[in-house]
Design an enzyme around this catalytic site. Structure first.
Site, mmCIF file in Angstrom:
data_model
loop_
_atom_site.group_PDB
_atom_site.id
_atom_site.type_symbol
_atom_site.label_atom_id
_atom_site.label_comp_id
_atom_site.label_asym_id
_atom_site.label_seq_id
_atom_site.Cartn_x
_atom_site.Cartn_y
_atom_site.Cartn_z
ATOM 1 N N GLY A 231 0.711 -1.370 -0.136
ATOM 2 C CA GLY A 231 -0.115 0.068 -0.025
ATOM 3 C C GLY A 231 0.735 1.395 -0.160
ATOM 4 O O GLY A 231 1.927 1.129 -0.406
ATOM 5 N N SER A 232 0.399 2.434 0.369
ATOM 6 C CA SER A 232 1.110 3.785 0.595
ATOM 7 C C SER A 232 2.121 3.771 1.607
ATOM 8 O O SER A 232 2.145 3.053 2.672
ATOM 9 C CB SER A 232 0.196 4.814 0.609
ATOM 10 O OG SER A 232 -0.301 4.907 1.956
ATOM 11 N N VAL A 235 0.818 4.902 5.151
ATOM 12 C CA VAL A 235 0.245 3.854 5.853
ATOM 13 C C VAL A 235 1.507 2.817 6.350
ATOM 14 O O VAL A 235 1.484 2.614 7.502
ATOM 15 C CB VAL A 235 -0.774 3.187 5.290
ATOM 16 C CG1 VAL A 235 -1.259 1.901 6.115
ATOM 17 C CG2 VAL A 235 -1.844 4.201 4.965
ATOM 18 N N GLY A 236 2.221 2.731 5.433
ATOM 19 C CA GLY A 236 3.402 1.541 5.843
ATOM 20 C C GLY A 236 4.425 2.061 6.805
ATOM 21 O O GLY A 236 4.757 1.523 7.912
ATOM 22 N N GLU A 253 5.834 -3.433 0.523
ATOM 23 C CA GLU A 253 5.879 -3.150 -0.856
ATOM 24 C C GLU A 253 4.920 -1.849 -0.943
ATOM 25 O O GLU A 253 3.625 -1.843 -0.896
ATOM 26 C CB GLU A 253 5.529 -4.138 -1.994
ATOM 27 C CG GLU A 253 5.742 -3.338 -3.329
ATOM 28 C CD GLU A 253 5.299 -4.325 -4.483
ATOM 29 O OE1 GLU A 253 4.233 -4.129 -5.190
ATOM 30 O OE2 GLU A 253 5.731 -5.500 -4.728
ATOM 31 N N CYS A 287 1.959 -0.058 -8.477
ATOM 32 C CA CYS A 287 3.029 0.389 -7.848
ATOM 33 C C CYS A 287 4.229 0.584 -8.844
ATOM 34 O O CYS A 287 5.211 1.274 -8.565
ATOM 35 C CB CYS A 287 3.403 -0.463 -6.789
ATOM 36 S SG CYS A 287 3.455 -2.334 -7.299
#
Length: 489
Positions: A231-232, A235-236, A253, A287
């Site tokens: 995800g983004s 948020v990661g 990722e 991505c």
């Protein structure tokens, strides 16, 4: 007719949330409700973790052939569910025909490849430092894995997040995206039909409002050993902080800002087609999407002409209602607002708009192409996840490499040149986990997953080495050697 309901899957049974809570799922293009899903409670999450922990006790010791056969069977079952996959993907994520293969055809093949990963679960043996002793190393499962998956390629990215950990002997608690719970639950259904034992894979969905609390609770649970998230990077980083509190490893990722370097001697028409494909496919919501192009000055005019023609011909809209539309909506109107804001900031800072209208229609925006972008602009520095490409012109190869590396992202890149020696030289200097020579950035090989090198792209790969731990057993010699201290007694 009421919209379909997606329940939770815990300990081998489909069930509603313990509180009865649900949330709505809307089509990105029309905004219409296309489904509802169970909104997992704290109790539901605890039940899922408990089921995974109990199942791990036996699943870790199952024969490798059993794990292999389940995935092979699942591949056959998925192949028979095309209508369900296509319907769910279109309704939940506005997937177009050009991106549908990622959610159907590719996963069918990938499950077969992943089944073969059982052949990699082997160890080594060698002599000990002690005369007569032997050392044995072997790969062992980690335990309960928490997998958090995105909406943009819901089947293949869910498969990646659960299948390799399961093949390696782990058990999984899967959290679907609130955007695409039905299609991701469909994959869980396929694996269950293929014979995956109860508790090995548990699937929860949460409302957007509940997601932070439920995610934090699951990460904190002591039996959860590892986390993966696609995800983004925003948020990661939050998930990394939570996992860091308990020193739990993660595989991330995250974002991408793929650069394409086009040198003077490149096949310009082919490069332009590849760039356009990787930039606009799925409205740039991949991505691996091409977001930055660095072209050597001698090729700039021809490349910009080719790109402008191609970008002008690609139309965004609702492909189900408009046969002329090539790409669909972005996943929510807020995404288009953010992308247009980044475009306007870049133009204010000196970038020139070649293609695009700086407008949106709900969650739909047309392709945009800009030139004279540079590091320091938000449009250069941050992932757009939109049908946008920025172009910078470089005088030398060294300058082109420096511009390609002027980013905190490191997932994938591409180099275009007819000189194979120059291609390998430049590809080796661009900081990316994967570099394509004379090919598009949206590309994956089965021999190894794409993975970032840290920063805003994250780290780790969805391969056997990240879902096993190497353990060592030392067999000491039968004849007792002299032990320090006690040998003198």
């Amino acid at each position: 007719m009421s919209p379909p309901f997606t329940p939770l899957y815990i300990d081998g049974a489909w069930r509603p949330a313990s509180t009865g809570a649900t949330f709505q799922v809307r089509n990105p293009t029309s905004g219409e409700v296309v489904g509802t899903a169970a909104a997992a409670s704290s109790k539901d999450c605890a039940d899922a973790i408990r089921a995974a922990a109990e199942a791990f006790k036996t699943w870790e010791h199952t024969p490798l052939s059993m794990r292999r056969d389940i995935l092979l069977k699942a591949s056959e079952i998925l192949a028979a569910k095309k209508d369900q996959v296509v319907s769910a993907a279109r309704e939940e994520t506005a997937t177009t025909e050009d991106w549908m293969w990622v959610n159907y055809e590719w996963p069918i093949d990938q499950m077969r490849d992943m089944a073969a990963a059982t052949m990699l679960l082997r160890g080594h043996t060698g002599q000990s430092v002690i005369p007569g002793g032997q050392v044995f190393t072997h790969r062992r499962a980690i335990g309960v894995v928490f997998s958090i998956v995105p909406w943009n390629a819901p089947i293949i990215l869910t498969l990646r997040a659960v299948a390799i950990p399961i093949v390696c002997g782990n058990t999984v608690v899967l959290k679907t995206s609130e955007v695409s719970p039905r299609i991701q639950a469909l994959l869980v259904e396929v694996l269950a039909e293929a014979g995956l034992p109860r508790g090995v894979l548990n699937c929860i969905s949460t409302s957007k409002d509940d997601a932070p609390a439920r995610t934090t609770e699951i990460i904190a649970h002591p039996v959860v050993r590892k986390v993966n998230f696609t995800g983004s990077d925003v948020v990661g980083r939050i998930i990394a902080r939570e996992a860091g509190k308990y020193l739990k490893p993660c595989v991330f990722e995250l974002g991408g800002k793929a650069p394409v370097v086009v040198l003077d001697d490149a096949d310009i028409p082919r490069a332009a087609r590849a760039i356009t494909s990787s930039a606009l496919l799925h409205s740039g919501q991949i991505c691996m999407s091409t977001e930055r192009v660095i072209v050597q000055r001698g090729a700039a005019e021809e490349l910009l002409k080719n790109l402008s023609e191609l970008f002008t011909r690609i139309k965004a809209g609702d492909p189900d209602a408009d046969r002329a539309a090539h790409i669909g909506a972005m996943f929510e109107p807020g995404s288009t607002d953010n992308a247009i804001s980044m475009l306007k900031d870049a133009i204010t800072s000196g970038a020139k708009l070649l293609v695009g209208d700086l407008k949106k229609q709900g969650a739909i925006m047309q392709p945009h192409l800009l030139v004279n972008a540079k590091p320091g602009m938000r449009l250069w520095d941050k992932e757009t996840f939109a049908p946008i490409v920025v172009v910078a012109v470089a005088d030398t190869v060294d300058e082109a490499v420096d511009l390609a590396n002027s980013s905190d992202y490191s997932l994938i890149a591409s180099v275009w040149t007819r000189d194979v020696y120059k291609a390998f030289n430049v590809a080796g200097r661009i900081r990316a986990g994967t570099n394509n020579i004379n090919g598009p950035t949206v590309h994956v090989e089965t021999i190894r997953e794409n993975g970032g090198l840290g920063g805003s792209t994250g780290y780790g790969v969805f391969m056997v080495e990240d879902w096993t731990q190497t353990r060592m057993i030392v067999l000491h010699p039968e004849q007792e050697p002299p032990y320090p201290l006690t040998a003198r007694l």
